[in-house]
Design a protein around this motif. Sequence first.
Motif, PDB file in Angstrom:
ATOM      1  N   ARG A 167      39.370  50.584  28.757  1.00  0.00           N
ATOM      2  CA  ARG A 167      39.755  49.268  28.248  1.00  0.00           C
ATOM      3  C   ARG A 167      38.527  48.427  27.920  1.00  0.00           C
ATOM      4  O   ARG A 167      38.568  47.591  27.032  1.00  0.00           O
ATOM      5  N   GLY A 168      37.444  48.627  28.675  1.00  0.00           N
ATOM      6  CA  GLY A 168      36.231  47.852  28.433  1.00  0.00           C
ATOM      7  C   GLY A 168      36.165  46.547  29.200  1.00  0.00           C
ATOM      8  O   GLY A 168      35.254  45.750  28.975  1.00  0.00           O
ATOM      9  N   TYR A 169      37.111  46.301  30.133  1.00  0.00           N
ATOM     10  CA  TYR A 169      37.100  45.063  30.917  1.00  0.00           C
ATOM     11  C   TYR A 169      37.819  45.316  32.222  1.00  0.00           C
ATOM     12  O   TYR A 169      38.486  46.337  32.409  1.00  0.00           O
ATOM     13  N   VAL A 170      37.681  44.346  33.158  1.00  0.00           N
ATOM     14  CA  VAL A 170      38.347  44.387  34.457  1.00  0.00           C
ATOM     15  C   VAL A 170      39.368  43.265  34.502  1.00  0.00           C
ATOM     16  O   VAL A 170      39.037  42.099  34.228  1.00  0.00           O
ATOM     17  N   ALA A 171      40.602  43.605  34.823  1.00  0.00           N
ATOM     18  CA  ALA A 171      41.652  42.591  34.883  1.00  0.00           C
ATOM     19  C   ALA A 171      41.392  41.633  36.035  1.00  0.00           C
ATOM     20  O   ALA A 171      40.666  41.933  36.983  1.00  0.00           O
ATOM     21  N   ASP A 172      42.002  40.425  35.940  1.00  0.00           N
ATOM     22  CA  ASP A 172      41.793  39.394  36.962  1.00  0.00           C
ATOM     23  C   ASP A 172      42.329  39.849  38.314  1.00  0.00           C
ATOM     24  O   ASP A 172      41.709  39.590  39.358  1.00  0.00           O
ATOM     25  N   GLU A 173      43.479  40.517  38.330  1.00  0.00           N
ATOM     26  CA  GLU A 173      44.038  40.979  39.599  1.00  0.00           C
ATOM     27  C   GLU A 173      43.121  42.037  40.229  1.00  0.00           C
ATOM     28  O   GLU A 173      42.903  42.042  41.439  1.00  0.00           O
ATOM     29  N   GLU A 174      42.586  42.926  39.413  1.00  0.00           N
ATOM     30  CA  GLU A 174      41.661  43.939  39.927  1.00  0.00           C
ATOM     31  C   GLU A 174      40.371  43.301  40.422  1.00  0.00           C
ATOM     32  O   GLU A 174      39.802  43.723  41.437  1.00  0.00           O
ATOM     33  N   ALA A 175      39.900  42.286  39.718  1.00  0.00           N
ATOM     34  CA  ALA A 175      38.682  41.595  40.150  1.00  0.00           C
ATOM     35  C   ALA A 175      38.896  40.899  41.492  1.00  0.00           C
ATOM     36  O   ALA A 175      38.018  40.936  42.367  1.00  0.00           O
ATOM     37  N   LEU A 177      31.675  46.391  35.143  1.00  0.00           N
ATOM     38  CA  LEU A 177      31.447  45.541  36.318  1.00  0.00           C
ATOM     39  C   LEU A 177      30.433  44.438  36.007  1.00  0.00           C
ATOM     40  O   LEU A 177      30.573  43.305  36.484  1.00  0.00           O
ATOM     41  N   LEU A 178      29.427  44.764  35.216  1.00  0.00           N
ATOM     42  CA  LEU A 178      28.434  43.744  34.869  1.00  0.00           C
ATOM     43  C   LEU A 178      28.976  42.731  33.866  1.00  0.00           C
ATOM     44  O   LEU A 178      28.444  41.619  33.769  1.00  0.00           O
ATOM     45  N   LYS A 179      30.017  43.089  33.122  1.00  0.00           N
ATOM     46  CA  LYS A 179      30.603  42.166  32.156  1.00  0.00           C
ATOM     47  C   LYS A 179      31.627  41.227  32.783  1.00  0.00           C
ATOM     48  O   LYS A 179      32.080  40.283  32.108  1.00  0.00           O
ATOM     49  N   CYS A 180      31.999  41.475  34.035  1.00  0.00           N
ATOM     50  CA  CYS A 180      33.014  40.636  34.697  1.00  0.00           C
ATOM     51  C   CYS A 180      32.310  39.531  35.486  1.00  0.00           C
ATOM     52  O   CYS A 180      31.623  39.818  36.482  1.00  0.00           O
ATOM     53  N   PRO A 181      32.438  38.243  35.103  1.00  0.00           N
ATOM     54  CA  PRO A 181      31.756  37.163  35.831  1.00  0.00           C
ATOM     55  C   PRO A 181      32.249  37.010  37.270  1.00  0.00           C
ATOM     56  O   PRO A 181      31.475  36.648  38.155  1.00  0.00           O
ATOM     57  N   ALA A 182      33.550  37.255  37.519  1.00  0.00           N
ATOM     58  CA  ALA A 182      34.073  37.088  38.879  1.00  0.00           C
ATOM     59  C   ALA A 182      33.412  38.064  39.841  1.00  0.00           C
ATOM     60  O   ALA A 182      33.200  37.741  41.022  1.00  0.00           O
ATOM     61  N   ILE A 183      33.067  39.249  39.381  1.00  0.00           N
ATOM     62  CA  ILE A 183      32.453  40.248  40.256  1.00  0.00           C
ATOM     63  C   ILE A 183      30.954  39.996  40.411  1.00  0.00           C
ATOM     64  O   ILE A 183      30.403  40.086  41.510  1.00  0.00           O
ATOM     65  N   THR A 184      30.276  39.674  39.321  1.00  0.00           N
ATOM     66  CA  THR A 184      28.828  39.467  39.396  1.00  0.00           C
ATOM     67  C   THR A 184      28.446  38.189  40.139  1.00  0.00           C
ATOM     68  O   THR A 184      27.389  38.130  40.761  1.00  0.00           O
ATOM     69  N   GLN A 185      29.304  37.168  40.094  1.00  0.00           N
ATOM     70  CA  GLN A 185      28.972  35.898  40.743  1.00  0.00           C
ATOM     71  C   GLN A 185      29.473  35.817  42.178  1.00  0.00           C
ATOM     72  O   GLN A 185      28.869  35.130  42.998  1.00  0.00           O
ATOM     73  N   ARG A 186      30.559  36.501  42.520  1.00  0.00           N
ATOM     74  CA  ARG A 186      31.147  36.375  43.856  1.00  0.00           C
ATOM     75  C   ARG A 186      30.881  37.591  44.738  1.00  0.00           C
ATOM     76  O   ARG A 186      31.221  37.557  45.921  1.00  0.00           O
ATOM     77  N   THR A 187      30.327  38.649  44.174  1.00  0.00           N
ATOM     78  CA  THR A 187      30.030  39.840  44.972  1.00  0.00           C
ATOM     79  C   THR A 187      28.617  40.314  44.656  1.00  0.00           C
ATOM     80  O   THR A 187      27.956  39.798  43.743  1.00  0.00           O
ATOM     81  N   GLY A 188      28.205  41.307  45.415  1.00  0.00           N
ATOM     82  CA  GLY A 188      26.910  41.928  45.184  1.00  0.00           C
ATOM     83  C   GLY A 188      27.038  43.408  44.895  1.00  0.00           C
ATOM     84  O   GLY A 188      26.161  44.196  45.308  1.00  0.00           O
ATOM     85  N   VAL A 189      28.114  43.796  44.193  1.00  0.00           N
ATOM     86  CA  VAL A 189      28.304  45.202  43.851  1.00  0.00           C
ATOM     87  C   VAL A 189      27.176  45.624  42.915  1.00  0.00           C
ATOM     88  O   VAL A 189      27.020  45.065  41.828  1.00  0.00           O
TER      89      VAL A 189
END
Length: 323
Positions: free
Chosen positions: A42-50, A161-173
């Motif tokens: 898909r090229g993105y991470v859904a909000d629920e998955e994030a 994962l790097l394109k998802c702001p919720a993951i890059t800003q709230r986690t350290g994956v």
Amino acid sequence: MLLSDTLVFHVCVKDVTGPDHQPGYAECHRLAQVLVGLDCSRGYVADEEAESIVHLWHQLSAGDRAKVAASPRYQHRLTTGRFKQPKTSRLSGVVPGVDSARRVSLKRGAVPAQRPDLNRLAETVVRLLCERYRNPRRSGGSVQSRWAQILAHHSSLRDILLKCPAITQRTGVNLAALNQHTLTSWFNEHQKETERRALLQGVQLPPARPIAAVALPAPAPRLMQVQVVRVDCRRPPHHFVLPADTVGQAQTRRRPAEDTGHDTAAKRPYTRRQPTNTCGQCKGALTADTGHRRGKGGPSRNKVFCPVANPDLTYDQWLAKFK
């Protein structure tokens, strides 16, 4: 895996110790399963998955959530390759890794790849990918190897994962970039370690050597100031004895002709004893008057026709024998 399913599974499973003998491996494995299960096409991470990934991230232990420092990927001195150590470089001897970083940046498609064991989460993700892709895939006339499939999936997962702001800003994956060399070297070491554990299972190893009851003496204190001791090394001067000068005393060797006074260039006069040459067959004079004639080349070039030795043949018939 949804957030509710993740919470129920977290309540049912107790704390698990991982292969590195550290607790909290169950939470790390659950997060790795969620990451591998994402649809990278898909090229993105859904909000629920994030949100599920963020929740699982905060369930990790403090060691898994700690920031990981990438290992240095440079060489102190480059001796081979296209961009090897230059002879004139101002920063090569001061800052380590300048030439190696320049080679990585100038090479097409090169990235500073890391090993999968950068942290426990990244290593678990790669382990799950290795379990998913076990065989090469054939499509039409081309074959995609197992390592190419793992690297493609891992690169796509890292990008979304790097394109998802919720993951890059709230986690350290942090999934470091891989290449085939780092992936295969890690896999080979992992296989060797697994085989070593299987062979040593149930084996009683000899006890370790006991520590000495008496400690070794402390090292001698280092002298803060170097004591300079002057030694009298005065010796009598050495005199070089040179050979005597014999310039102009060499004697010229004379030739025997110069000693006797005879001229060696003069030749002895030749006196002919017979007026003509003698035939080897009839012992007569080797002349045309007696009928002797030489051959005309070829096999008869060095032969002589003797009429006495060949009374039944003419000269032409004698030549025809050699053709």
